[in-house]
Design an enzyme around this catalytic site. Sequence first.
Site, PDB file in Angstrom:
ATOM      1  N   TRP A 148       0.853  -1.095   0.076  1.00 32.28           N
ATOM      2  CA  TRP A 148       0.018   0.013  -0.002  1.00 32.28           C
ATOM      3  C   TRP A 148       0.991   1.238   0.065  1.00 32.28           C
ATOM      4  O   TRP A 148       0.595   2.184  -0.435  1.00 32.28           O
ATOM      5  CB  TRP A 148      -0.755   0.127   1.177  1.00 32.28           C
ATOM      6  CG  TRP A 148      -1.670   1.185   1.434  1.00 32.28           C
ATOM      7  CD1 TRP A 148      -2.683   1.815   0.837  1.00 32.28           C
ATOM      8  CD2 TRP A 148      -1.289   2.458   2.448  1.00 32.28           C
ATOM      9  NE1 TRP A 148      -3.171   3.056   1.226  1.00 32.28           N
ATOM     10  CE2 TRP A 148      -2.329   3.469   2.238  1.00 32.28           C
ATOM     11  CE3 TRP A 148      -0.071   2.643   3.123  1.00 32.28           C
ATOM     12  CZ2 TRP A 148      -2.013   4.659   2.804  1.00 32.28           C
ATOM     13  CZ3 TRP A 148      -0.130   3.679   4.036  1.00 32.28           C
ATOM     14  CH2 TRP A 148      -1.082   4.713   3.729  1.00 32.28           C
ATOM     15  N   HIS A 149       1.887   1.213   0.782  1.00 30.88           N
ATOM     16  CA  HIS A 149       3.006   2.369   0.714  1.00 30.88           C
ATOM     17  C   HIS A 149       3.346   2.828  -0.733  1.00 30.88           C
ATOM     18  O   HIS A 149       4.038   3.959  -0.806  1.00 30.88           O
ATOM     19  CB  HIS A 149       4.113   2.150   1.908  1.00 30.88           C
ATOM     20  CG  HIS A 149       3.610   2.319   2.977  1.00 30.88           C
ATOM     21  ND1 HIS A 149       3.087   1.168   3.904  1.00 30.88           N
ATOM     22  CD2 HIS A 149       3.499   3.407   4.039  1.00 30.88           C
ATOM     23  CE1 HIS A 149       2.556   1.822   5.141  1.00 30.88           C
ATOM     24  NE2 HIS A 149       3.203   2.965   5.062  1.00 30.88           N
ATOM     25  N   GLY A 150       3.710   1.724  -1.494  1.00 27.74           N
ATOM     26  CA  GLY A 150       4.299   2.489  -2.682  1.00 27.74           C
ATOM     27  C   GLY A 150       4.186   1.200  -3.877  1.00 27.74           C
ATOM     28  O   GLY A 150       4.511   0.003  -3.473  1.00 27.74           O
TER      29      GLY A 150
ATOM     30  N   PHE B 256       2.150   8.630  -0.558  1.00 26.05           N
ATOM     31  CA  PHE B 256       1.522   7.435  -0.438  1.00 26.05           C
ATOM     32  C   PHE B 256      -0.071   7.552  -0.687  1.00 26.05           C
ATOM     33  O   PHE B 256      -0.748   6.768  -0.682  1.00 26.05           O
ATOM     34  CB  PHE B 256       1.615   6.811   0.932  1.00 26.05           C
ATOM     35  CG  PHE B 256       3.147   6.570   1.013  1.00 26.05           C
ATOM     36  CD1 PHE B 256       3.908   5.997   0.156  1.00 26.05           C
ATOM     37  CD2 PHE B 256       3.743   6.809   2.235  1.00 26.05           C
ATOM     38  CE1 PHE B 256       5.345   5.843   0.335  1.00 26.05           C
ATOM     39  CE2 PHE B 256       4.876   6.796   2.460  1.00 26.05           C
ATOM     40  CZ  PHE B 256       5.878   6.397   1.366  1.00 26.05           C
TER      41      PHE B 256
END
Length: 473
Positions: A328-330, A473
Amino acid sequence: MLFPTVDFAIFFVAVFAVAWLIRPWHLWWRVFLVLASWFFYGFWEPKFVLLLIGSTAFNWAVGRDLARMRGPEGLDRFGRWFLGFGIAANLATLGWFKYYGFFVKDVAGLIERFGVDLPLPLLQITLPVAISFFTFHAISYLVDIARGQCEPLSPLDFALYLSFFPHLVAGPIVRVTEFAPQIRAPFRDRVIDAAPAFTLIVAGLFKKVVISTYLAGEIADPVFASPGTHSALENLLGVYAYAVQIFADFSGYTDIAIGCALLLGIQFPQNFDQPYRAWSLQDFWRRWHMTLSRWLRDYLYIPLGGSRGSKWFTYRNLFLTMLLGGLWHGAAWTFVAWGAIHGAGLVIEREVRARNRWLRGTAAKAAGWFITFHVVCFAWIFFRAETFGAAWHVITRIATAWGEPSPAATPLLIAVIAGAIAAQFLPRDLFRRFEVTYSELAPAAQAAMLAVALVLIDALGPEGVAPFIYFQF
């Protein structure tokens, strides 16, 4: 529009003044804040306001229909499929903007390994700011309605919930059950408890403008840009500095966001609780980005099965949750590695506890803190590095480049890093006691202290301010 800028200061002063004047007219207060939030979001790229409005309209309509489908026993089979459709549509939008290029490159590379030349279309897609955060808010809204934990909001209230500008860009992730009750009832007066808000805003500015920016420019950015030109000590200090930098950066944003929301009459949940004093990874995730931790638990870990099955089933769910949290962060495998390190660490901790080998006592907790802090810092290497090669270069330099000159390891740098980590162990109520003391001062004294603090922050900070880390993000 970054928080520590003149543009935002002008924007917020204008928004606060108008919102304060129209507080008794509850409908217009909400309309104004929605329009102000859309203006704030469109300041980066006006066309993406349409994306935010489209997401608002779609998720409000899905939420309304889910409420109609919900019966005494919850959703029927069609209702569950409809919920799945709503979640899938949100994830598809997020995936298109955030992960399309990432997966196309990986698929193309995999096909080429088999000797097949199949060029795939690689489009240049601009990532909308905050798409991850308002997507998470939308998904939690749909799931909470499906579970019967909340009722659908009016279109106006839902638009305000999804787009409210203090939390829009980088959180905290606010549940609809936390937000909606605060905007449903009209305000009875224009009285605002400004002292806690001002102290939070000043603390956040100091963390971001002074601490985070100093550490980034002094050691963290140079080390991760070129590990080979720095000694082992400098690389190690660069990792420690990044750990402090990302905390100061993100918690600084959160402090400012919470403070701005308070001035507008909305209270946000706490998002950080001295995470670097944690004595286990489980404890760390109870303190770091707490609203994300709760979101992952309630909307990913528990739906996967949580701890309802066997031990290994629980471990699988825990690991997958952290793995997906990393993704999810990248759109990079380094973020997946970061999540895998935390997932594996949490599984190992549980297994050690299950075997009754978890040590207790002051010395054991000190050892637990040391190990936890360094596992977290090790994971931050992958989080910060652009590639696995860059991360491995930092790790190998720390392991092998001792004895080389370390001109960047100045006493001031070491003192800032050590002081920032030591501050995590200050009494929890110290900041609250300062808030109370500040609130008891005369208005003129409060204004003078606020002015002095802002001047000092401006004097200690650099020219210009980099975007907050979590904006990406």
